[in-house]
Design a protein around this motif. Structure first.
Motif, PDB file in Angstrom:
ATOM      1  N   ASN A 117     -68.432 -24.016  99.341  1.00 42.89           N
ATOM      2  CA  ASN A 117     -68.612 -24.475  97.963  1.00 42.89           C
ATOM      3  C   ASN A 117     -67.801 -23.652  96.964  1.00 42.89           C
ATOM      4  N   SER A 118     -67.588 -22.350  97.280  1.00 46.31           N
ATOM      5  CA  SER A 118     -66.842 -21.473  96.374  1.00 46.31           C
ATOM      6  C   SER A 118     -65.356 -21.771  96.357  1.00 46.31           C
ATOM      7  N   HIS A 119     -64.906 -22.605  97.282  1.00 51.92           N
ATOM      8  CA  HIS A 119     -63.477 -22.883  97.403  1.00 51.92           C
ATOM      9  C   HIS A 119     -63.148 -24.350  97.085  1.00 51.92           C
ATOM     10  N   LEU A 120     -64.085 -25.032  96.441  1.00 55.21           N
ATOM     11  CA  LEU A 120     -63.854 -26.426  96.057  1.00 55.21           C
ATOM     12  C   LEU A 120     -62.719 -26.518  95.037  1.00 55.21           C
ATOM     13  N   SER A 121     -61.812 -27.450  95.245  1.00 54.42           N
ATOM     14  CA  SER A 121     -60.706 -27.706  94.318  1.00 54.42           C
ATOM     15  C   SER A 121     -60.688 -29.183  93.951  1.00 54.42           C
ATOM     16  N   LEU A 122     -60.325 -29.472  92.708  1.00 50.57           N
ATOM     17  CA  LEU A 122     -60.220 -30.866  92.262  1.00 50.57           C
ATOM     18  C   LEU A 122     -58.770 -31.351  92.230  1.00 50.57           C
ATOM     19  N   ASP A 123     -57.878 -30.597  92.863  1.00 59.21           N
ATOM     20  CA  ASP A 123     -56.475 -31.024  92.938  1.00 59.21           C
ATOM     21  C   ASP A 123     -56.390 -32.401  93.584  1.00 59.21           C
ATOM     22  N   GLY A 124     -55.733 -33.330  92.890  1.00 60.04           N
ATOM     23  CA  GLY A 124     -55.566 -34.677  93.429  1.00 60.04           C
ATOM     24  C   GLY A 124     -56.745 -35.603  93.199  1.00 60.04           C
ATOM     25  N   VAL A 125     -57.845 -35.097  92.648  1.00 65.33           N
ATOM     26  CA  VAL A 125     -59.030 -35.928  92.394  1.00 65.33           C
ATOM     27  C   VAL A 125     -58.875 -36.637  91.050  1.00 65.33           C
ATOM     28  N   GLU A 126     -59.122 -37.923  91.040  1.00 62.93           N
ATOM     29  CA  GLU A 126     -59.034 -38.715  89.811  1.00 62.93           C
ATOM     30  C   GLU A 126     -60.376 -39.404  89.538  1.00 62.93           C
ATOM     31  N   PHE A 127     -60.655 -39.652  88.263  1.00 65.56           N
ATOM     32  CA  PHE A 127     -61.860 -40.368  87.857  1.00 65.56           C
ATOM     33  C   PHE A 127     -61.460 -41.569  87.020  1.00 65.56           C
ATOM     34  N   SER A 128     -62.146 -42.679  87.230  1.00 64.45           N
ATOM     35  CA  SER A 128     -61.883 -43.872  86.432  1.00 64.45           C
ATOM     36  C   SER A 128     -62.798 -43.886  85.210  1.00 64.45           C
ATOM     37  N   PRO A 129     -62.436 -44.653  84.169  1.00 63.34           N
ATOM     38  CA  PRO A 129     -63.290 -44.718  82.967  1.00 63.34           C
ATOM     39  C   PRO A 129     -64.682 -45.286  83.266  1.00 63.34           C
ATOM     40  N   GLU A 130     -64.810 -46.067  84.348  1.00 63.31           N
ATOM     41  CA  GLU A 130     -66.098 -46.691  84.675  1.00 63.31           C
ATOM     42  C   GLU A 130     -67.051 -45.731  85.372  1.00 63.31           C
ATOM     43  N   VAL A 143     -64.476 -25.133  88.122  1.00 63.69           N
ATOM     44  CA  VAL A 143     -64.406 -26.479  88.712  1.00 63.69           C
ATOM     45  C   VAL A 143     -65.154 -27.473  87.829  1.00 63.69           C
ATOM     46  N   VAL A 144     -66.318 -27.066  87.331  1.00 61.41           N
ATOM     47  CA  VAL A 144     -67.100 -27.942  86.454  1.00 61.41           C
ATOM     48  C   VAL A 144     -66.326 -28.236  85.169  1.00 61.41           C
ATOM     49  N   LEU A 145     -65.685 -27.213  84.609  1.00 64.61           N
ATOM     50  CA  LEU A 145     -64.873 -27.414  83.405  1.00 64.61           C
ATOM     51  C   LEU A 145     -63.718 -28.375  83.672  1.00 64.61           C
ATOM     52  N   GLU A 146     -63.086 -28.227  84.841  1.00 63.56           N
ATOM     53  CA  GLU A 146     -61.983 -29.120  85.177  1.00 63.56           C
ATOM     54  C   GLU A 146     -62.475 -30.556  85.327  1.00 63.56           C
ATOM     55  N   ALA A 147     -63.654 -30.715  85.949  1.00 62.81           N
ATOM     56  CA  ALA A 147     -64.234 -32.056  86.078  1.00 62.81           C
ATOM     57  C   ALA A 147     -64.510 -32.657  84.707  1.00 62.81           C
ATOM     58  N   ALA A 148     -65.009 -31.826  83.781  1.00 59.28           N
ATOM     59  CA  ALA A 148     -65.299 -32.301  82.433  1.00 59.28           C
ATOM     60  C   ALA A 148     -64.024 -32.757  81.722  1.00 59.28           C
ATOM     61  N   ARG A 149     -62.939 -32.029  81.950  1.00 58.61           N
ATOM     62  CA  ARG A 149     -61.665 -32.396  81.320  1.00 58.61           C
ATOM     63  C   ARG A 149     -61.077 -33.662  81.939  1.00 58.61           C
ATOM     64  N   LYS A 150     -61.250 -33.819  83.243  1.00 59.68           N
ATOM     65  CA  LYS A 150     -60.663 -34.970  83.941  1.00 59.68           C
ATOM     66  C   LYS A 150     -61.482 -36.251  83.770  1.00 59.68           C
ATOM     67  N   ALA A 151     -62.790 -36.096  83.608  1.00 58.47           N
ATOM     68  CA  ALA A 151     -63.665 -37.264  83.534  1.00 58.47           C
ATOM     69  C   ALA A 151     -63.309 -38.117  82.320  1.00 58.47           C
ATOM     70  N   GLN A 152     -63.190 -39.421  82.540  1.00 56.79           N
ATOM     71  CA  GLN A 152     -62.828 -40.332  81.451  1.00 56.79           C
ATOM     72  C   GLN A 152     -64.032 -41.062  80.884  1.00 56.79           C
ATOM     73  N   GLY A 153     -65.104 -41.142  81.676  1.00 57.08           N
ATOM     74  CA  GLY A 153     -66.280 -41.882  81.249  1.00 57.08           C
ATOM     75  C   GLY A 153     -67.454 -40.983  80.905  1.00 57.08           C
ATOM     76  N   PHE A 154     -68.645 -41.445  81.205  1.00 57.74           N
ATOM     77  CA  PHE A 154     -69.888 -40.738  80.899  1.00 57.74           C
ATOM     78  C   PHE A 154     -69.956 -39.478  81.751  1.00 57.74           C
ATOM     79  N   PHE A 155     -70.155 -38.305  81.113  1.00 51.04           N
ATOM     80  CA  PHE A 155     -70.153 -37.027  81.829  1.00 51.04           C
ATOM     81  C   PHE A 155     -71.515 -36.349  81.671  1.00 51.04           C
ATOM     82  N   VAL A 156     -72.119 -35.998  82.812  1.00 53.38           N
ATOM     83  CA  VAL A 156     -73.462 -35.429  82.828  1.00 53.38           C
ATOM     84  C   VAL A 156     -73.434 -34.078  83.535  1.00 53.38           C
TER      85      VAL A 156
END
Length: 289
Positions: A117-130, A143-156
């Motif tokens: 879990n400490s080595h999770l990377s979001l490289d290449g991961v994409e999120f759709s607006p839906e 990683v959580v911050l990167e997910a927040a920046r990449k997320a296009q839709g509802f972010f929880v």
């Protein structure tokens, strides 16, 4: 209101839970005998993804496991629950492990060894607006911050375990979910746009910028294990809100799902479809009116 539950993508932890069930929790330096040991799939991220899939949502998991027997078992469990695991990385590090002691009342103590879990990377991961993106804090804050920046839709964000949160992250959150102790430990949540707080037997409430906007009472249940209950609540609340329920209805449905989870000894309990809980809440409100 749409009949199709929206897609939920969970970015988070995947662990093997080693659970010792004892009469009571040990105090510092104390050894307690007579416990029963079980192993089961866990991790807040995986628990939430499994719950979302079982409730009928389209669930995708983004996480990491080790290239070991435990990792293969975790992937099989997620796939068995109906979760898309194509974006789960298999890494050289060991699969994360949680050491959990549970007492006869379902209260617990947990130590997490994050491993892969400490080595999770979001490289290449994409999120759709839906997509609704749901994160917790058992993976790196970066990683959580990167997910927040990449997320296009509802972010929880399920802000657990509690820690100081960057302003940028809080501002991006459309919803934060915490229990009452986490709410007290993160003062900045009083300014957040929308926060759901769980109070165990006292139900749950929704706050907008620190002001209570809705609340719902809990469902009485015999406690078997509280480990996965908060995760089931998170998944249900997200699905209910995204389906168009108002705050009070969504909280009531999530409370009912959480109650089912508390009554199940598994960290990834079997759950009915979300519609079942909607019908149960409607019937209960009709009977009380």
């Amino acid at each position: 209101m749409s009949n199709r539950l929206p897609a939920v993508t969970v970015v988070g932890s995947i662990n093997l839970d080693l659970i010792a069930t004892a009469e009571r929790l040990p105090t510092a330096g104390e050894t307690i005998g007579g416990a029963a040991l079980s192993e089961q799939p866990g991790g807040k991220g995986a628990n939430q993804a499994a719950a979302a899939a079982r409730l009928g949502g389209s669930a995708r998991m983004i996480g990491a496991v080790g290239n070991d027997a435990q990792g293969r078992r975790m992937l099989e469990a997620l796939a068995g629950a109906g979760v898309d695991t194509a974006d789960v990385a298999v890494l050289p590090e060991p699969t994360g492990t949680a050491l959990i002691v549970v007492d006869r009342d379902g209260e617990n103590q947990i130590v997490v060894c994050p491993g892969a879990n400490s080595h999770l990377s979001l490289d290449g991961v994409e999120f759709s607006p839906e997509e609704t993106v749901l994160c917790q804090l058992e993976v790196g804050l970066d990683v959580v911050l990167e997910a927040a920046r990449k997320a296009q839709g509802f972010f929880v964000l399920n802000a657990a375990p509690a820690m100081d949160l960057p302003g940028e992250l809080l501002e991006r959150c459309d919803l934060v979910i915490v229990n009452e102790s986490e709410y007290a430990l993160i003062p900045a949540l009083a300014e957040a746009k929308l926060v759901a707080v769980t109070y165990g037997r006292d139900g749950s409430a929704m706050f907008e910028h620190g002001r209570k906007a809705a609340e719902a009472s809990s469902v009485a249940v015999t406690v078997a294990n509280t480990v996965g209950a908060g995760d089931a609540f998170c998944a249900a609340l997200v699905l209910a809100l995204r389906q168009g329920l108002d705050y009070a209805q969504a909280l009531a449905v999530a409370n009912a799902v959480g109650a089912d989870a508390v009554g199940d000894p598994s960290s990834q309990p079997d759950l009915a479809r979300l519609g079942h809980y909607l019908e149960r809440i409607a019937a209960a409100s009709g009977a009380s009116s």
